[in-house]
Design a protein around this motif. Structure first.
Motif, PDB file in Angstrom:
ATOM      1  N   VAL A 170       0.854  -1.195   0.000  1.00 28.76           N
ATOM      2  CA  VAL A 170       0.000   0.000   0.000  1.00 28.76           C
ATOM      3  C   VAL A 170       0.883   1.237   0.000  1.00 28.76           C
ATOM      4  CG1 VAL A 170      -1.739   1.315   1.283  1.00 28.76           C
ATOM      5  CG2 VAL A 170      -1.921  -1.173   1.120  1.00 28.76           C
ATOM      6  N   VAL A 171       0.534   2.179  -0.867  1.00 30.62           N
ATOM      7  CA  VAL A 171       1.283   3.423  -1.017  1.00 30.62           C
ATOM      8  C   VAL A 171       0.407   4.575  -0.535  1.00 30.62           C
ATOM      9  CG1 VAL A 171       2.477   4.928  -2.636  1.00 30.62           C
ATOM     10  CG2 VAL A 171       2.438   2.451  -3.035  1.00 30.62           C
ATOM     11  N   VAL A 172       0.926   5.367   0.397  1.00 33.54           N
ATOM     12  CA  VAL A 172       0.209   6.545   0.892  1.00 33.54           C
ATOM     13  C   VAL A 172       0.921   7.781   0.367  1.00 33.54           C
ATOM     14  CG1 VAL A 172      -0.532   7.849   2.915  1.00 33.54           C
ATOM     15  CG2 VAL A 172      -0.574   5.345   2.962  1.00 33.54           C
ATOM     16  N   SER A 173       0.223   8.546  -0.480  1.00 28.89           N
ATOM     17  CA  SER A 173       0.791   9.743  -1.072  1.00 28.89           C
ATOM     18  C   SER A 173       0.037  10.966  -0.564  1.00 28.89           C
ATOM     19  CB  SER A 173       0.695   9.680  -2.606  1.00 28.89           C
ATOM     20  OG  SER A 173       1.049  10.919  -3.189  1.00 28.89           O
ATOM     21  N   ALA A 174       0.785  11.935  -0.034  1.00 32.43           N
ATOM     22  CA  ALA A 174       0.169  13.148   0.504  1.00 32.43           C
ATOM     23  C   ALA A 174       0.326  14.336  -0.441  1.00 32.43           C
ATOM     24  CB  ALA A 174       0.761  13.484   1.871  1.00 32.43           C
ATOM     25  N   GLY A 175       0.623  14.070  -1.706  1.00 27.01           N
ATOM     26  CA  GLY A 175       0.740  15.155  -2.680  1.00 27.01           C
ATOM     27  C   GLY A 175      -0.594  15.854  -2.890  1.00 27.01           C
ATOM     28  N   LEU A 176      -0.543  17.152  -3.150  1.00 27.13           N
ATOM     29  CA  LEU A 176      -1.772  17.934  -3.293  1.00 27.13           C
ATOM     30  C   LEU A 176      -2.059  18.343  -4.728  1.00 27.13           C
ATOM     31  CD1 LEU A 176      -1.467  20.269  -0.166  1.00 27.13           C
ATOM     32  CD2 LEU A 176      -2.704  18.100  -0.379  1.00 27.13           C
ATOM     33  N   SER A 177      -1.025  18.504  -5.535  1.00 26.87           N
ATOM     34  CA  SER A 177      -1.224  18.968  -6.905  1.00 26.87           C
ATOM     35  C   SER A 177      -1.409  17.792  -7.855  1.00 26.87           C
ATOM     36  CB  SER A 177      -0.029  19.812  -7.352  1.00 26.87           C
ATOM     37  OG  SER A 177       1.171  19.045  -7.289  1.00 26.87           O
ATOM     38  N   ILE A 204       4.497   2.111   1.774  1.00 28.29           N
ATOM     39  CA  ILE A 204       5.338   3.202   1.286  1.00 28.29           C
ATOM     40  C   ILE A 204       4.597   4.500   1.587  1.00 28.29           C
ATOM     41  CG2 ILE A 204       6.321   4.340  -0.747  1.00 28.29           C
ATOM     42  CD1 ILE A 204       6.607   1.559  -2.012  1.00 28.29           C
ATOM     43  N   VAL A 205       5.247   5.417   2.295  1.00 28.80           N
ATOM     44  CA  VAL A 205       4.601   6.683   2.649  1.00 28.80           C
ATOM     45  C   VAL A 205       5.464   7.828   2.139  1.00 28.80           C
ATOM     46  CG1 VAL A 205       3.453   5.694   4.662  1.00 28.80           C
ATOM     47  CG2 VAL A 205       5.681   6.743   4.946  1.00 28.80           C
ATOM     48  N   VAL A 206       4.834   8.759   1.420  1.00 31.31           N
ATOM     49  CA  VAL A 206       5.575   9.884   0.841  1.00 31.31           C
ATOM     50  C   VAL A 206       4.795  11.169   1.085  1.00 31.31           C
ATOM     51  CG1 VAL A 206       6.715  10.804  -1.208  1.00 31.31           C
ATOM     52  CG2 VAL A 206       6.419   8.335  -0.966  1.00 31.31           C
ATOM     53  N   THR A 207       5.472  12.188   1.566  1.00 31.05           N
ATOM     54  CA  THR A 207       4.839  13.473   1.855  1.00 31.05           C
ATOM     55  C   THR A 207       5.644  14.617   1.259  1.00 31.05           C
ATOM     56  OG1 THR A 207       4.120  14.985   3.632  1.00 31.05           O
ATOM     57  CG2 THR A 207       6.056  13.632   4.057  1.00 31.05           C
ATOM     58  N   PRO A 208       4.970  15.690   0.846  1.00 33.72           N
ATOM     59  CA  PRO A 208       5.727  16.905   0.525  1.00 33.72           C
ATOM     60  C   PRO A 208       6.181  17.566   1.814  1.00 33.72           C
ATOM     61  CG  PRO A 208       3.365  17.308   0.327  1.00 33.72           C
ATOM     62  CD  PRO A 208       3.523  15.838   0.611  1.00 33.72           C
ATOM     63  N   VAL A 209       7.210  18.378   1.734  1.00 31.85           N
ATOM     64  CA  VAL A 209       7.705  19.071   2.915  1.00 31.85           C
ATOM     65  C   VAL A 209       7.014  20.428   3.038  1.00 31.85           C
ATOM     66  CG1 VAL A 209       9.710  20.080   4.035  1.00 31.85           C
ATOM     67  CG2 VAL A 209       9.931  17.922   2.804  1.00 31.85           C
ATOM     68  N   PHE A 210       6.354  20.649   4.166  1.00 30.07           N
ATOM     69  CA  PHE A 210       5.732  21.932   4.479  1.00 30.07           C
ATOM     70  C   PHE A 210       6.341  22.445   5.776  1.00 30.07           C
ATOM     71  CE2 PHE A 210       1.399  20.939   2.271  1.00 30.07           C
ATOM     72  CZ  PHE A 210       2.031  21.019   1.038  1.00 30.07           C
ATOM     73  N   SER A 211       6.892  23.659   5.755  1.00 34.11           N
ATOM     74  CA  SER A 211       7.456  24.272   6.961  1.00 34.11           C
ATOM     75  C   SER A 211       8.447  23.338   7.659  1.00 34.11           C
ATOM     76  CB  SER A 211       6.340  24.670   7.933  1.00 34.11           C
ATOM     77  OG  SER A 211       5.442  25.576   7.338  1.00 34.11           O
ATOM     78  N   ALA A 212       9.324  22.742   6.871  1.00 27.25           N
ATOM     79  CA  ALA A 212      10.411  21.891   7.376  1.00 27.25           C
ATOM     80  C   ALA A 212       9.930  20.604   8.029  1.00 27.25           C
ATOM     81  CB  ALA A 212      11.298  22.666   8.346  1.00 27.25           C
ATOM     82  N   SER A 213       8.723  20.147   7.701  1.00 30.44           N
ATOM     83  CA  SER A 213       8.229  18.894   8.273  1.00 30.44           C
ATOM     84  C   SER A 213       7.238  18.260   7.302  1.00 30.44           C
ATOM     85  CB  SER A 213       7.561  19.155   9.631  1.00 30.44           C
ATOM     86  OG  SER A 213       7.237  17.933  10.269  1.00 30.44           O
ATOM     87  N   TYR A 214       6.606  17.157   7.728  1.00 36.28           N
ATOM     88  CA  TYR A 214       5.580  16.533   6.890  1.00 36.28           C
ATOM     89  C   TYR A 214       4.363  17.450   6.831  1.00 36.28           C
ATOM     90  CZ  TYR A 214       5.138  14.773  11.694  1.00 36.28           C
ATOM     91  OH  TYR A 214       5.126  14.659  13.056  1.00 36.28           O
TER      92      TYR A 214
END
Length: 209
Positions: free
Chosen positions: A4-11, A78-88
């Motif tokens: 399972v892949v968790v993607s936190a991308g917004l665009s 697999i977990v992937v996040t963009p970096v916001f304000s130096a964190s997840y």
């Protein structure tokens, strides 16, 4: 096996989703099961409203419940996040805040992040790794960060393959049949080994010596 892949991308399109897809493809290709690996992607941007409602009413919506069930039942994550304000991102953290605290215990997890600058690469070590350690997941040694300049450059494909190989190894090892059943004597010895002795009793035993 289920990956399972968790993607936190917004665009759309998203560099976060792109990295997540590359990690998933590399992991599926490195497992002994090969084509038998079932890959499911959870896009958190589609669950944002249900995640917020879960915080206020305590109940997951239909899509969120399905995503939580998929993560819980996965053989690897697999977990992937963009970096916001130096964190997840807040959305990324909120998803793992609503999941059952024991859902990831012992589960192999590959962590990844994307950002506009290489300066944020340590987010993997100071934010993501502590989060999944707290959730008692088994985090692969190699984490993958992709800055804007990393796409098409040397190094990123090698890191992806190395991390994918580590996750595939963990998934395969944890999916193998267990050994012979423990005897009643062995089970009793194991229970006795982890019996919690109250601190007051331990002090009393020391005083009696």
């Amino acid at each position: 096996m289920r990956l399972v892949v968790v993607s936190a991308g917004l665009s759309v399109p998203s560099s976060t989703r792109l990295l997540a897809d590359r990690l998933a493809a590399a992991t599926a290709g490195r497992t002994s099961a090969g084509a038998d690996v079932e890959v499911e992607v959870v896009e958190l941007r589609d669950l944002a409203v249900e995640i917020a409602h879960n915080f206020t009413n305590g109940f997951p919506g239909r899509k969120l419940a399905a995503a939580l069930a998929a993560v819980t039942a996965a053989d690897g994550l697999i977990v992937v996040t963009p970096v916001f304000s130096a964190s997840y991102s807040g959305l990324f953290k909120s998803f793992f805040d609503v999941i059952d605290p024991d859902a990831l215990a012992g589960k192999p997890v590959l962590i990844g992040a994307t950002g506009g600058s290489a300066r944020h690469s340590l987010v993997l070590e100071h934010a993501l790794r502590p989060l999944f350690s707290y959730l008692r997941a088994v985090i692969v040694p190699t984490a993958v960060y992709a800055a804007s300049e990393d796409w098409g450059a040397e190094g990123l494909p090698e890191r992806i393959e190395r991390a994918a190989g580590e996750l595939a190894t963990l998934m395969t090892g944890l999916s193998t049949p267990s050994g012979p059943a423990k005897t009643e004597k062995a089970e009793k010895a194991e229970k006795d080994e982890f019996t919690v002795v109250p601190f007051a009793d331990q002090l009393a035993a020391l005083a009696a010596r």
